[in-house]
Design an enzyme around this catalytic site. Structure first.
Site, short mmCIF file in Angstrom:
data_model
loop_
_atom_site.label_atom_id
_atom_site.label_comp_id
_atom_site.label_asym_id
_atom_site.label_seq_id
_atom_site.Cartn_x
_atom_site.Cartn_y
_atom_site.Cartn_z
CG HIS A 1 -6.65 -19.60 -0.98
ND1 HIS A 1 -5.84 -18.95 -1.75
CD2 HIS A 1 -5.95 -19.50 0.40
CE1 HIS A 1 -4.92 -18.39 -1.20
NE2 HIS A 1 -4.92 -18.85 0.05
CB SER B 1 13.55 -15.59 11.48
OG SER B 1 13.54 -14.37 11.45
N GLY C 1 7.92 -14.76 9.79
CA GLY C 1 9.33 -14.44 9.86
C GLY C 1 9.89 -14.06 11.29
CG PHE C 2 7.93 -12.12 15.69
CD1 PHE C 2 8.17 -10.72 15.82
CD2 PHE C 2 7.94 -12.97 16.76
CE1 PHE C 2 8.55 -10.22 16.94
CE2 PHE C 2 8.29 -12.34 18.02
CZ PHE C 2 8.32 -10.90 18.07
CB SER D 1 2.47 -18.26 8.72
OG SER D 1 2.15 -17.21 7.57
N PRO D 2 5.15 -20.72 9.40
CG PRO D 2 6.79 -22.09 8.10
CD PRO D 2 5.69 -20.93 7.93
CE1 TYR E 1 -1.35 -16.26 -1.57
CE2 TYR E 1 0.12 -18.05 -2.24
CZ TYR E 1 -0.67 -17.69 -1.38
OH TYR E 1 -0.98 -18.41 -0.31
#
Length: 333
Positions: free
Chosen positions: A132, A218, A215-216, A210-211, A56
């Site tokens: 990973h 939200s 971010g979509f 990516s829960p 990252y």
């Protein structure tokens, strides 16, 4: 903050903090000093579970995120748990915004990775060390054998797998007990639910990345939202395309209505839905904002009954949705 246990004995905050977006994939890295303050505030709120990976970073600083956490969390090291990952690098020759992944879990690569991650993280041990991505060229039994050695040496205390199949999980677990699986999971991406029976059986925890579908879910974005074209993965994700907002209108309205009934926000209900589904499930949403830290932590206090969970699942099964980003391409090199 509430807490729960992954596997046999890894006690973590019920909501973890995914730290990738501070350095990677969501535009230019955030200001380092601001993120150090944010991480300190997360500890104060009660977060104890921080997720990163050796890859990252940026083209100029490939390990930016681990270095950030190593600086920011050193004063709190005895209070918190750090998860990081080994086993991939990016194909930097690709012109794509979201660079393809190249797996490599050769034992000598793992050995080098763990030593370098320990240095960057300013620690003498890693609490949860994930592969990973599965490497088709290295049997998972061989990887698990290295993990067993690292645990005996005290360099890691627990290990896990990310984006692994049931067969891989079972084979790995026979060699060295697996503590957690980390997979993409959200109301828009539920492919991994087929693994839940196996995780129940083997007492393996589930960490959801990516829960909120990056971010979509939200509800903070719309068709006019703009993302940096060369550094923000959302610029190419199907759920953020202009036409997707109309296609996902019913979904977003359903989440808003469900949240209102629980006096919660859409982000909180997206997290509470999975927290209440399994007592070994821990979402790790990311953020760069203090108000989101508090909001996400509050999801752990929302109670959804089994019937409410089933009702939500049934609705999700029948709501039309756009395509959603399912992960980076994996290639051989």
């Amino acid at each position: 903050m509430k807490y729960r246990t992954l596997g046999k004995d890894l006690k973590v905050s019920a909501v973890g903090l995914g730290c990738m977006g501070m350095s990677h994939a969501y535009g230019a890295p955030a200001d380092k000093n601001e993120m150090k303050k944010l991480l300190s505030q997360a500890v104060d709120i009660g977060y104890t579970f921080f997720d990163t990976a050796e890859v990252y970073g940026t083209p100029d600083d490939h390990h930016h995120n681990e270095e950030l956490l190593g600086e920011a969390l050193k004063p709190y090291r005895n209070k918190i748990l750090i998860a990081t990952k080994f086993g991939i690098h990016f194909d930097m020759t690709s012109p794509e915004v979201n660079k393809p992944l190249v797996p490599d879990s050769s034992p000598h690569i793992i050995r080098r990775s763990v030593e370098e991650s320990l240095k960057r993280l300013n620690t003498d041990h890693i609490d949860l060390y994930y592969q990973h991505r599965t490497d088709p060229n290295v049997p998972i039994e061989e990887v698990a054998g290295v993990m067993e050695e690292l645990i005996k040496e005290g360099k890691i205390t627990h290990w896990g797998l990310s984006a692994a199949t049931e067969d891989t999980i079972r084979r790995a677990d026979k060699v060295c007990k697996v503590t957690a699986i980390q997979n993409r999971y959200s109301m828009m991406y539920r492919d991994c639910e087929a693994l839940f029976d196996t995780l129940d059986e083997l007492n393996i925890g589930f960490v959801a990345f990516s829960p909120m579908a990056n971010g979509f879910l939200s509800g903070k974005y719309n068709e006019n939202s703009h993302f940096e074209e060369n550094t923000d993965y959302r610029s190419i994700m199907p759920q953020f395309k202009k036409e997707a907002y109309e296609k996902n209108k019913e979904l977003l309205e359903f989440i808003r209505n469900t949240a209102e009934k629980k006096n919660a926000t859409p982000a909180q209900i997206s997290l509470a839905w999975m927290i209440c589904k399994k007592n070994y499930m821990v979402p790790i949403p990311g953020t760069r904002k203090i108000e989101r830290l508090y909001e996400n932590a509050g999801a752990a206090d929302i109670v959804l009954s089994d019937e409410e969970i089933k009702s939500i699942d049934s609705a999700l099964d029948n709501i039309e949705m756009s395509e959603v980003f399912g992960g980076s391409k994996i290639i051989k090199k």
